[in-house]
Structure formats: C-alpha cells, structure tokens
Design a protein around this motif. Structure first.
Motif: not given
Lengths: 291, 347
Positions: A98-99, A113-114, A39, A109-110, A101-103, A105-106, A225
């Motif tokens: 879960t992990l 951000y940049f 994921l 967003h990173m 997906m979290l990576v 997401m991070a 997706m």
C-alpha cells in the motif's frame, strides 16, 4: 499484403519486445533479489522524464540534467523505498504494498501539478532523427536504437550476474537469503546494489522512448502494468522468464495490432497472461531465482 | 423501579430482574446500537448541506465494499487486489439491463446477484490454484481486463463517459429528500453487511476462516474442508460487493468503469482496510469515513490536493499502530481476540 503484415509483426516483435525488456528488467530484478512486488516501480519512469525536464527547466544542460536526475533516482530508491518502506515493513507486506503504491500516486500527481500535460514536456533525447525502410516496414532510427539499447542493457546485466563476484552473490541471495547470510554475504549492501541496478533499465528506457512515446504524468501506471504483466508471465524475479515474456508480449501486441485490431492488443496480452497463470502456476520460469 | 449504581469502571442499571451495564471508558464501548443511532441522526444536522450528505453516503458505500473485502481477505487467506471487478460487474449488469431491457431496480438486483454469484463461482477455483502473491496478481489483472473490455466495446459500455439515465431506486419528489433517503439506504446496506460479516466471523464459519488464514495445511489436517470454505469466502463477499455496484447505479444514476475499475479505486479500498484496521470488520467504517472526509476537505485546496492526499495517507499509515488502524486506537484488544495476519508471499 500478408507478407508485409508478417514482416511488420516480425520487426515490431523485436522492437516492442526489446523496449518491454527495458521496462521490465528492473522490476524483475527487485522481485528476484528482494522478493518484493515493487508497486512503486512506476515512479522511476515519472522521475526519469519529469526529473530530467525539471533540471532542464532550471537551466542545466541535457547531460548535467540526466546526471542530476540519476542522483535523484538513487536517493528516492534508497531513502524512500528501501530505507523508508522495504526495510521497515518487510514483515507486513500488505502495508508495504500500500505504501509503495501511495508513494507512486504522490509522485505522479506531483509531476502532474508542476508539469500538467498542457505544459508540453518534450525531452530532447533524440540520438538519430528520421526513418528508414527495413524490408517493407518503415521504422524510425530512434525506435531501433531504443530496441538495440534494450538488448545491450540485457546482455550487460546477464554478463554482470554470470561473470562477476557481485553478480554471483546476488544470484545466491535470490536462491536463498539465509544460506547467503551463512556464507558471509553482506545482504544489506547487495540490496542497495539491486535497488540501484533496478533504476538503470527503466531510466534508459524513458530517455530513449521519450521522443516517440507520449510523455505524460500518468505514464508510470501503464508502464508499471507492462512490467508487472511481463514479470508475472515470465515468473516472478526470473530474468530468463522476463526476456522470453517480453518478446512474447511484444509478439502478441504486434500480431494483434497488425493482423487484427490494435485496440485488442492490451486485452489479448492480459488474457494470455491469465491463462498461463492458471495452467502454469508461477509463470513460464517458476523458479523464483534470478537466473 | 429502575435503580442506578456507579461501580469503579461501569454504571449498572437494574430494572426488576434485569441488569444493564455501561462501561465508562470509551475505548470499551462496544455498543453498535449507539453508533447506529448516531448515524441515523446525522441527516438532521446536515440536511441543508447536500454535498456533505452525499459525501457521507459515498463513505457508507466505501465501507459496504470494504466490509466484504476484509471478510474475503481473511477467509481466503489471500490479499485481493481486485474487489472492484464485482463492483463493475454489478454496476454494469444492473445499468445495462435497466437501460436496454427496462428491468426495474428489484429485477436488476436479482440479476446482479446471479451474475456476480455465477462469475465469482466460475473464478473461485483460483483460490485453490493460485498461491500467495499469484492470487493477488490474478485478482489485479481481472478488473483491468474488464476495464479494457469496456473501452473495446465502447458502444455498449460507454467506457469513456459511462452509462447514464438509469431509473432511480426511490423518487420522493424533492432532491433533498432523495439525498436523505439514499443516505438512509446506504446506512442500512452498510449496517446489514456489517451485521452479516460480524455474525459470520463470530460463528463456526468464522473459526474456520481464522484457521484457513493462519495455516491452510493445519486447517485441512483438523478436518476443515478448506476448498469449500474458500469458495464460500470468495463468492459471498463478491456478491455483496456487486450489490454495492447495483446501489450506485440506481442512486447516482450514472456508472462508469473508468471511475471504479482502475488501480486508483482499488488503492482507495485497500487504504480504507489498512487505515480502518483490518483486524475487525468494524474498522472499515471509520476507515471509509476518514478517507472520504480527508479527500473532500482537501478538495478545497485546488489541484494540490491530488498529491497532498496520498502524502497524508502515507503519514497516517506509518503513524497508526501496525495493522490495527483507527479501530485499534478505539478498541483495546482482548487477548482472546483474533488478529488476522496477512502473509502475501505465503506458499
């Protein structure tokens, strides 16, 4: 009029199908070899676009930027995903999913951000500029090249799996990891190889489609997706299934958008995948082997 | 006459023929009444901070979504990636009926229960048909298909901005009082869900739930009607999640599919289950509070919070005991406790 529409459906089935193939090949490869639902696969698209842009921004040329981005991709795939998550949590799959997906997401967003969408990230990866008429359908050269690249990468991957010793070992592992271990396959090395191979198609895809596809930090989610939909429809981890499913989804998207209304194309593909899953368990090729 | 006696690990209190005991070591405290009283007292300390009260109300709602989700995942023996489908169904049912047909919150609640119950019953055969990962994937697709529908029929669902102006559940005349009332209602709903889920897991149904989660074939062999129980464990929690959607509609008075249906929201729910500790339904409450507090406290850092949030969650998830989460730190597991194992790729 109808003839023009049918021509458009035919041409765009090939173009979109081939691009979807590039998007989904790596995902299917990981599903087939590691038997993991990756994921965090969307990270590859985001890194390909924003990694290249970051190196370009730092003053490197296009080719050195692409090479540096590839090194970054390999490091993330091997150190973060494989060593950091897959190896540690193979027996705790809910944490693994879960992990990953979290990576994802991070990283998304990173990138946001940049380089937010207002930064106007624009990769100069156009090979041939301009458009041409194919029958009654106008298409851009870059789009056609992306589609041809999809076919070429697929053929090369198939040849690798069918004609080389490494490909044979990976195919054996996709059938039975335990039996391959007994026959002396170095599972770990092959997993590394599969992780690296899985980076190539989506990276090429991002670079090829960047000039005509909108690049934004959240692009990974929609591409993930698409990859998931194709992998599910084709049968998890089966390359034959992925090829057929890619063109099938391409056909659904093309026919719905040219013959009906384009806003229904995503929904139509979801519903058809759902129906296939309910009536043909495991997708079109339910073998759960890579070929 | 009340008498107190200090034992090695507990305090005994005797009154007439009755005996009460209190275990001293906090990790053995299992008194839900104590925690409930603590939750009841919260507004007295933060009455002047509606933002915090609103955040805690949201945490209660997250817990109210994840409690049935944990029950559903163990009862069907499958990892559900789409609990937000029923949240969306419940929310849109009550919002649309309230806005277009003038239904009161009581009637929209009944309609929500009927719609969520009906649709989950229709979809429940997927718990028999789809094995392992395929079930997770179908449940992943369903809310996304629904989200697509909210965009396609934007005139009705207002996919981009959401529906607004639904009638409130309670109106006490002052905003602060309304906030407090909604807080208590959310606590009541969360505790009711917790009570129901706990009662189910402690009952004979709970034993069958564990049997199905461990091995469906063995459960079948032992005489458990696996399919019947799986339908129950799919439909009942779905209705509970739908009720949370109804609650959101009549408290926040706005509902947008784009907030609750995408993958991000599902991921948040999954993280609450993992961080709280999916071994017990009690774990959902600390999990929800942790995620909400973290999200809210990082918000002050500006846009950097968007990527700090997942990074901190990754660290927490890796650092916490495997599968037992925050609740595992507090509650020392008894050897007889059932610890459900999730096997996503099971056949």
């Amino acid at each position: 009029m109808l003839l023009v529409k049918l021509q458009s459906v035919l041409v765009y089935t090939f173009i979109w199908g081939s691009i979807y193939l590039l998007i989904s090949l790596g995902f299917s490869l990981i599903c087939g070899v590691l038997r993991i639902f990756h994921l965090g696969y969307g990270v590859i698209f985001v890194l390909a676009a924003y990694g290249t842009w970051a190196f370009l921004d730092a003053g490197l040329g296009l080719i050195p930027s692409i090479l540096a981005m590839l090194v970054l991709q390999v490091l993330v795939a091997l150190l973060v995903f494989y060593k950091g998550i897959f190896q540690r949590y193979l027996d705790r799959e809910e944490i693994l999913l879960t992990l990953t997906m979290l990576v994802f997401m991070a990283v998304t967003h990173m990138a946001n951000y940049f380089y937010p969408i207002t930064a106007g990230v624009n990769l100069p990866t156009t090979i041939i500029d301009g458009t041409f008429m194919l029958g009654a359908v106008r298409i851009s050269y870059q789009m056609l090249l992306a589609a041809l690249m999809g076919v070429a990468v697929t053929v090369l991957l198939i040849l690798f799996f069918l004609k080389t010793r490494l490909g044979l070992i990976i195919r054996a592992m996709s059938q039975s990891t335990q039996a391959s271990l007994l026959l002396g396959a170095d599972i770990n090395k092959m997993y590394y190889l599969a992780m690296i191979l899985s980076i190539i198609p989506p990276t090429i895809c991002t670079l090829m489609i960047a000039p005509f596809w909108s690049i934004d930090p959240h692009m990974g989610a929609s591409l993930l997706m698409t990859a998931m939909l194709i992998a599910i429809l084709g049968g998890l981890g089966n390359l034959k299934g992925s090829i057929i499913a890619s063109y099938l989804i391409g056909f659904i998207h093309a026919s719905v958008s040219f013959l009906y209304v384009s806003r229904f194309m995503g929904f139509a593909a979801l519903i058809i995948t759902l129906i296939v899953m309910i009536f043909k368990r495991g997708g079109l090729f339910a073998g759960e082997t890579i070929w | 006459m009340v008498s107190f006696e200090l034992k090695r690990d507990r305090i005994l209190m005797r009154w007439k023929q009755q005996k009460f005991e209190w275990i001293i070591e906090p990790r053995y405290w299992r008194n839900p009444i104590l925690w409930s009283l603590l939750l009841m007292a919260v507004p007295f300390f933060i009455m002047g901070y509606p933002n915090i009260l609103s955040m805690i109300t949201m945490a209660n709602l997250y817990a109210a979504i994840t409690i049935p989700l944990a029950l559903q995942m163990t009862g069907t023996g499958r990892l559900n990636f789409g609990p937000q489908l029923y949240l969306g169904l419940g929310g849109y049912t009550s919002a649309l009926l309230n806005l277009h047909m003038g239904f009161s919150p009581f009637f929209t609640l009944i309609a929500t229960i009927l719609i969520c119950g009906g649709i989950s019953l229709l979809l429940s055969p997927i718990t028999w048909i789809a094995k392992g990962l395929y079930f997770s994937l179908i449940t992943l697709i369903l809310p996304l298909a629904f989200l697509d529908l909210t965009f396609i029929y934007g005139d009705l669902f207002r996919g981009e901005v959401g529906l607004m102006g639904m009638s409130p559940m309670i109106n006490l005349g002052r905003i602060t009082w309304n906030y407090v009332a909604y807080y208590y209602l959310s606590v009541f709903m969360m505790l009711t869900f917790l009570f129901v889920a706990e009662k189910i897991s402690q009952s004979r149904f709970g034993v069958t739930m564990a049997a199905i989660n461990e091995n469906e074939d063995v459960a079948l062999m032992m005489g458990v009607n696996v399919n019947k129980y799986k339908v129950f464990y799919y439909v009942f929690p779905s209705i509970m999640i739908g009720i949370v959607g109804w609650f959101i509609v009549h408290t926040f008075r706005t509902f947008a599919g784009i907030t609750y249906l995408p993958l991000d929201f599902m991921l948040k729910m999954l993280i609450i289950v993992m961080i709280g500790g999916r071994a017990s339904v009690y774990g959902m409450i600390p999990g929800a509070y942790f995620v909400c507090f973290l999200e809210d406290s990082l918000r002050s850092l500006g846009t950097v919070n968007y990527f700090l949030f997942p990074i901190i969650l990754i660290i927490v998830l890796v650092a916490l005991p495997r599968g037992e989460g925050i609740y595992g730190l507090y509650h020392k597991r008894h050897p007889r406790d059932y610890f459900p194992v999730m096997r996503v790729r099971r056949e």
